[in-house]
Design a protein around this motif. Structure first.
Motif, PDB file in Angstrom:
ATOM      1  N   ASN A   1      26.707 -26.122 -39.522  1.00 10.46           N
ATOM      2  CA  ASN A   1      25.863 -27.064 -38.780  1.00 10.46           C
ATOM      3  C   ASN A   1      24.561 -26.413 -38.357  1.00 10.46           C
ATOM      4  O   ASN A   1      23.539 -27.076 -38.258  1.00 10.46           O
ATOM      5  CB  ASN A   1      26.609 -27.587 -37.552  1.00 10.46           C
ATOM      6  N   GLY A   2      24.623 -25.097 -38.118  1.00  9.11           N
ATOM      7  CA  GLY A   2      23.417 -24.366 -37.730  1.00  9.11           C
ATOM      8  C   GLY A   2      22.362 -24.452 -38.821  1.00  9.11           C
ATOM      9  O   GLY A   2      21.181 -24.690 -38.559  1.00  9.11           O
ATOM     10  N   LEU A   3      22.799 -24.296 -40.072  1.00  8.90           N
ATOM     11  CA  LEU A   3      21.872 -24.365 -41.206  1.00  8.90           C
ATOM     12  C   LEU A   3      21.270 -25.763 -41.303  1.00  8.90           C
ATOM     13  O   LEU A   3      20.064 -25.937 -41.484  1.00  8.90           O
ATOM     14  CB  LEU A   3      22.627 -24.025 -42.499  1.00  8.90           C
TER      15      LEU A   3
ATOM     16  N   SER B   1      20.908 -27.925 -38.911  1.00  9.72           N
ATOM     17  CA  SER B   1      19.963 -28.129 -37.803  1.00  9.72           C
ATOM     18  C   SER B   1      18.629 -27.455 -38.084  1.00  9.72           C
ATOM     19  O   SER B   1      17.572 -27.973 -37.718  1.00  9.72           O
ATOM     20  CB  SER B   1      20.485 -27.553 -36.491  1.00  9.72           C
ATOM     21  N   ARG B   2      18.691 -26.268 -38.707  1.00 12.15           N
ATOM     22  CA  ARG B   2      17.427 -25.563 -38.999  1.00 12.15           C
ATOM     23  C   ARG B   2      16.568 -26.396 -39.944  1.00 12.15           C
ATOM     24  O   ARG B   2      15.366 -26.515 -39.755  1.00 12.15           O
ATOM     25  CB  ARG B   2      17.693 -24.177 -39.590  1.00 12.15           C
ATOM     26  N   PHE B   3      17.196 -26.987 -40.963  1.00 11.40           N
ATOM     27  CA  PHE B   3      16.430 -27.838 -41.885  1.00 11.40           C
ATOM     28  C   PHE B   3      15.911 -29.075 -41.172  1.00 11.40           C
ATOM     29  O   PHE B   3      14.782 -29.499 -41.395  1.00 11.40           O
ATOM     30  CB  PHE B   3      17.273 -28.224 -43.109  1.00 11.40           C
ATOM     31  N   SER B   4      16.749 -29.673 -40.303  1.00 11.06           N
ATOM     32  CA  SER B   4      16.298 -30.865 -39.569  1.00 11.06           C
ATOM     33  C   SER B   4      15.097 -30.523 -38.707  1.00 11.06           C
ATOM     34  O   SER B   4      14.165 -31.306 -38.580  1.00 11.06           O
ATOM     35  CB  SER B   4      17.418 -31.384 -38.657  1.00 11.06           C
TER      36      SER B   4
ATOM     37  N   LEU C   1      22.444 -29.206 -49.137  1.00 12.36           N
ATOM     38  CA  LEU C   1      22.479 -27.776 -48.814  1.00 12.36           C
ATOM     39  C   LEU C   1      23.461 -27.030 -49.713  1.00 12.36           C
ATOM     40  O   LEU C   1      23.240 -25.865 -50.069  1.00 12.36           O
ATOM     41  CB  LEU C   1      22.833 -27.565 -47.336  1.00 12.36           C
ATOM     42  N   ILE C   2      24.536 -27.706 -50.105  1.00 10.08           N
ATOM     43  CA  ILE C   2      25.478 -27.082 -51.042  1.00 10.08           C
ATOM     44  C   ILE C   2      24.792 -26.901 -52.398  1.00 10.08           C
ATOM     45  O   ILE C   2      24.883 -25.847 -53.025  1.00 10.08           O
ATOM     46  CB  ILE C   2      26.777 -27.904 -51.152  1.00 10.08           C
TER      47      ILE C   2
ATOM     48  N   ASP D   1      31.769 -24.576 -42.599  1.00  9.32           N
ATOM     49  CA  ASP D   1      32.255 -24.681 -41.216  1.00  9.32           C
ATOM     50  C   ASP D   1      32.312 -26.149 -40.801  1.00  9.32           C
ATOM     51  O   ASP D   1      31.265 -26.791 -40.702  1.00  9.32           O
ATOM     52  CB  ASP D   1      31.304 -23.900 -40.288  1.00  9.32           C
ATOM     53  N   GLU D   2      33.501 -26.669 -40.598  1.00 10.29           N
ATOM     54  CA  GLU D   2      33.719 -28.062 -40.172  1.00 10.29           C
ATOM     55  C   GLU D   2      32.859 -29.028 -41.004  1.00 10.29           C
ATOM     56  O   GLU D   2      32.100 -29.828 -40.427  1.00 10.29           O
ATOM     57  CB  GLU D   2      33.365 -28.225 -38.680  1.00 10.29           C
TER      58      GLU D   2
END
Ligand code: ADP
Ligand code: MG
Length: 266
Positions: free
Chosen positions: A89-91, A93-96, A161-162, A176-177
């Motif tokens: 989710n961190g990744l 959020s960074r893109f968002s 992202l995948i 992650d989740e």
């Protein structure tokens, strides 16, 4: 790469946030050819463990430990991320935050520079562009090509992202989740995609949700009380007694056709 094909090899790893120990005595070995679920309740340390895999966190050096990824204890983080696709989710959020207006196509392409999008000084060959087309087709997101990141659904963003990490054909993916926030149909198609991904890479699925576990998962590690409570072949680990212990409830776990569900909880 390394001769024994070990992806993760951790012994006696401890992690602190300030004075607080959040993981202790972590021993975990994940080999190529295996797919793992790392299961545990909220706050049990799953994301912390994942940050150890991605080298975003380092163990407490007061203890003698072993922490090898693909047989090496030191990695250039950019190099590591070519071998290990990390989806968190961190990744997302960074893109968002930094690249909301970048298109799916450019975000996938940015995998070559491990950047948060494509910039003027980036150069790409025809092979690069062809690879982007292929991975987008493989993940069935070609139709998102021109869609801006901010306008995609959460499931579409994660697929994007995948695809971005697939640019390097990583040997393993850590997620992650990954189905948090997806509706039933989106979750179903996301899990189908993970199954497809598992044909070419080892999957390490980090979750609190047993319904995410798919048939190709071969092994499970249960996180409880700051450590790995049990680990091994999923048939030996995923049962009512173990789940009741780690979720501190009376859980009746069932499975059918390789999928798991909670029949009752008291
Ligand atoms: P999970 O992913 O299983 O929900 P986490 O690894 O995120 O668990 O968190 C494990 C424990 O560490 C929790 O008690 C959480 O509150 C704490 N924690 C997580 N991140 C930090 C941080 N940056 N600083 C301090 N404590 C943290
Ligand atoms: Mg977490």
């Amino acid at each position: 790469m390394n001769s024994n094909q070990t992806i993760i090899d951790f012994e006696n790893v401890y992690v602190n946030y300030g004075m607080t120990t959040v993981l202790e005595n972590i021993n975990l070995k994940i080999n190529k050819g295996e797919n793992w679920v790392i299961l545990g309740p909220n706050g049990s340390g799953k994301s912390t463990l994942m940050k150890l895999f991605s080298h975003d966190l380092y163990p407490n050096t007061q203890y003698r430990f072993k922490k090898e990824i693909f047989g090496k204890d030191r990695w250039d983080i950019f190099e590591l991320k070519k071998h290990l696709g990390i989806i968190s989710n961190g990744l997302q959020s960074r893109f968002s935050g930094f690249s909301p207006a970048q298109s799916a196509y450019d975000i996938v392409l940015s995998g070559y520079y491990s950047s948060l999008g494509v910039y003027r000084h980036h150069c790409f060959s025809d092979e690069h562009l062809q690879k982007v087309k292929e991975v987008m087709e493989f993940l069935e997101i070609s139709k998102l090509k021109d869609k801006q990141f901010a306008q995609m659904s959460s499931g579409e963003q994660r697929r994007c992202l995948i695809a971005r990490s697939l640019i390097h054909n990583p040997e393993a993916f850590i997620l992650d989740e990954p189905t948090t926030g997806l509706d039933i149909k989106a979750q179903h198609s996301f899990i189908n995609m993970l199954q497809k991904l598992s044909q070419n890479a080892c999957i390490i699925l980090v979750t609190h949700d047993v319904t995410e576990i798919f048939p190709q998962i071969t092994h499970a590690a249960l996180i409880y009380n700051r450590t790995i409570y049990k680990q091994g072949k999923k048939e030996d680990i995923l049962n009512s007694a173990n789940l009741s212990e780690i979720f501190e409830a009376d859980i009746d776990l069932e499975h059918e056709n390789g999928r798991y569900y909670i029949k009752s909880i008291k």
